[in-house]
Design a protein around this motif. Structure first.
Motif, PDB file in Angstrom:
ATOM      1  N   THR A  76      -2.674  20.935  22.977  1.00  0.00           N
ATOM      2  CA  THR A  76      -3.572  19.886  22.317  1.00  0.00           C
ATOM      3  C   THR A  76      -3.653  19.821  20.976  1.00  0.00           C
ATOM      4  OG1 THR A  76      -5.361  21.092  22.962  1.00  0.00           O
ATOM      5  CG2 THR A  76      -4.866  19.552  24.589  1.00  0.00           C
ATOM      6  N   VAL A  77      -3.678  20.903  20.335  1.00  0.00           N
ATOM      7  CA  VAL A  77      -3.737  21.249  18.880  1.00  0.00           C
ATOM      8  C   VAL A  77      -2.553  20.624  18.278  1.00  0.00           C
ATOM      9  CG1 VAL A  77      -3.832  22.820  17.266  1.00  0.00           C
ATOM     10  CG2 VAL A  77      -5.448  23.167  19.194  1.00  0.00           C
ATOM     11  N   LEU A  78      -1.519  20.987  18.951  1.00  0.00           N
ATOM     12  CA  LEU A  78      -0.166  20.535  18.323  1.00  0.00           C
ATOM     13  C   LEU A  78      -0.160  19.205  18.251  1.00  0.00           C
ATOM     14  CD1 LEU A  78       2.458  23.052  19.554  1.00  0.00           C
ATOM     15  CD2 LEU A  78       1.835  22.639  17.182  1.00  0.00           C
ATOM     16  N   SER A  79      -0.402  18.524  19.330  1.00  0.00           N
ATOM     17  CA  SER A  79      -0.598  16.993  19.486  1.00  0.00           C
ATOM     18  C   SER A  79      -1.468  16.396  18.520  1.00  0.00           C
ATOM     19  CB  SER A  79      -0.923  16.638  20.987  1.00  0.00           C
ATOM     20  OG  SER A  79      -0.967  15.342  21.120  1.00  0.00           O
TER      21      SER A  79
ATOM     22  N   ARG B 227       2.525  22.844   7.527  1.00  0.00           N
ATOM     23  CA  ARG B 227       2.130  24.140   7.590  1.00  0.00           C
ATOM     24  C   ARG B 227       1.378  24.718   8.747  1.00  0.00           C
ATOM     25  NH1 ARG B 227       0.495  25.068   2.614  1.00  0.00           N
ATOM     26  NH2 ARG B 227      -1.833  24.886   3.060  1.00  0.00           N
ATOM     27  N   ASN B 228       0.117  23.850   9.096  1.00  0.00           N
ATOM     28  CA  ASN B 228      -0.530  24.126  10.186  1.00  0.00           C
ATOM     29  C   ASN B 228       0.336  24.094  11.583  1.00  0.00           C
ATOM     30  OD1 ASN B 228      -2.575  24.618   8.628  1.00  0.00           O
ATOM     31  ND2 ASN B 228      -3.653  22.663   8.869  1.00  0.00           N
ATOM     32  N   ILE B 229       0.945  23.030  11.696  1.00  0.00           N
ATOM     33  CA  ILE B 229       1.878  22.624  12.886  1.00  0.00           C
ATOM     34  C   ILE B 229       2.627  23.877  12.894  1.00  0.00           C
ATOM     35  CG2 ILE B 229       3.697  21.301  13.675  1.00  0.00           C
ATOM     36  CD1 ILE B 229       2.484  18.960  12.654  1.00  0.00           C
ATOM     37  N   GLN B 230       3.114  24.402  11.817  1.00  0.00           N
ATOM     38  CA  GLN B 230       4.230  25.443  12.044  1.00  0.00           C
ATOM     39  C   GLN B 230       3.665  26.741  12.416  1.00  0.00           C
ATOM     40  OE1 GLN B 230       6.069  25.796   7.948  1.00  0.00           O
ATOM     41  NE2 GLN B 230       7.487  23.935   8.641  1.00  0.00           N
ATOM     42  N   GLU B 231       2.238  27.076  11.955  1.00  0.00           N
ATOM     43  CA  GLU B 231       1.472  28.329  12.463  1.00  0.00           C
ATOM     44  C   GLU B 231       1.047  28.064  13.644  1.00  0.00           C
ATOM     45  OE1 GLU B 231      -1.709  28.300   9.562  1.00  0.00           O
ATOM     46  OE2 GLU B 231      -0.404  28.888   7.803  1.00  0.00           O
ATOM     47  N   GLU B 232       0.845  26.994  14.128  1.00  0.00           N
ATOM     48  CA  GLU B 232       0.407  26.718  15.511  1.00  0.00           C
ATOM     49  C   GLU B 232       1.701  26.956  16.387  1.00  0.00           C
ATOM     50  OE1 GLU B 232      -2.150  26.379  18.851  1.00  0.00           O
ATOM     51  OE2 GLU B 232      -2.804  26.615  16.741  1.00  0.00           O
ATOM     52  N   ALA B 233       2.734  26.564  16.240  1.00  0.00           N
ATOM     53  CA  ALA B 233       3.823  26.755  17.102  1.00  0.00           C
ATOM     54  C   ALA B 233       4.440  28.041  16.855  1.00  0.00           C
ATOM     55  CB  ALA B 233       4.978  25.531  16.430  1.00  0.00           C
ATOM     56  N   ARG B 234       3.991  28.855  16.136  1.00  0.00           N
ATOM     57  CA  ARG B 234       4.415  30.417  16.106  1.00  0.00           C
ATOM     58  C   ARG B 234       3.530  31.319  16.791  1.00  0.00           C
ATOM     59  NH1 ARG B 234       5.166  30.085   9.760  1.00  0.00           N
ATOM     60  NH2 ARG B 234       7.203  29.159   9.629  1.00  0.00           N
ATOM     61  N   LYS B 235       2.457  30.607  17.161  1.00  0.00           N
ATOM     62  CA  LYS B 235       1.463  31.594  17.979  1.00  0.00           C
ATOM     63  C   LYS B 235       1.852  32.028  19.277  1.00  0.00           C
ATOM     64  CE  LYS B 235      -2.759  30.007  15.569  1.00  0.00           C
ATOM     65  NZ  LYS B 235      -4.216  29.189  15.964  1.00  0.00           N
ATOM     66  N   GLU B 236       1.536  32.821  19.979  1.00  0.00           N
ATOM     67  CA  GLU B 236       1.810  33.287  21.263  1.00  0.00           C
ATOM     68  C   GLU B 236       1.030  32.344  22.361  1.00  0.00           C
ATOM     69  OE1 GLU B 236       1.799  37.425  22.683  1.00  0.00           O
ATOM     70  OE2 GLU B 236       2.565  38.184  20.489  1.00  0.00           O
ATOM     71  N   ASP B 237      -0.004  32.230  22.109  1.00  0.00           N
ATOM     72  CA  ASP B 237      -0.852  31.211  22.846  1.00  0.00           C
ATOM     73  C   ASP B 237      -1.008  29.880  22.174  1.00  0.00           C
ATOM     74  OD1 ASP B 237      -2.569  32.187  20.843  1.00  0.00           O
ATOM     75  OD2 ASP B 237      -4.153  31.926  22.175  1.00  0.00           O
ATOM     76  N   THR B 238       0.348  29.149  22.097  1.00  0.00           N
ATOM     77  CA  THR B 238       0.104  27.818  21.403  1.00  0.00           C
ATOM     78  C   THR B 238      -0.787  26.869  22.348  1.00  0.00           C
ATOM     79  OG1 THR B 238       2.340  28.279  20.565  1.00  0.00           O
ATOM     80  CG2 THR B 238       1.673  25.820  20.588  1.00  0.00           C
TER      81      THR B 238
END
Length: 113
Positions: free
Chosen positions: A75-78, A61-72
């Motif tokens: 490093t956080v995704l990784s 869920r956190n990965i999906q939320e981070e990927a949806r952000k405009e300013d992805t």
């Protein structure tokens, strides 16, 4: 082009390599036995259900939320994907067992042909 330096015949394993492979073989067998014993225990099922299964859902869920952000932030995704990979590896002992069985098979092929 001269490729005469390439040795097409398999090299004989040295005594030291064989000893190391033998020790590694016994170590992996012990790990596989422990994984089998632990995965069949009631306590592991509780930990898996209460910790790892929910952790995987939260990380996904956190990965999906981070990927949806405009300013992805890559490093956080990784970091999150690394945590998810770790959680998936250790939450499912069958995957971990398959990994060690593959290692054991390759070691036995090297040792015994």
């Amino acid at each position: 082009m001269n490729n005469s330096f390439l040795n097409l015949e398999p090299e004989e394993t040295s005594q030291q390599t064989e000893e190391w492979l033998g020790a590694e073989e016994s170590r992996i067998v012990k790990i596989l036995e422990a994984l089998t014993a632990i995965s069949s225990s009631k306590e592991w099922q509780v930990l898996k259900t209460e910790i790892f299964d929910s952790l995987i859902n939260v990380l996904e869920r956190n990965i999906q939320e981070e990927a949806r952000k405009e300013d992805t932030k890559p490093t956080v995704l990784s970091r999150l994907s690394g945590e998810l990979k770790w959680a998936e590896r250790y939450a499912d002992f069958s995957k971990l067992e398959q990994y060690y069985k593959g290692l054991l098979k390759s070691i036995r092929i090297k040792l015994h042909g």
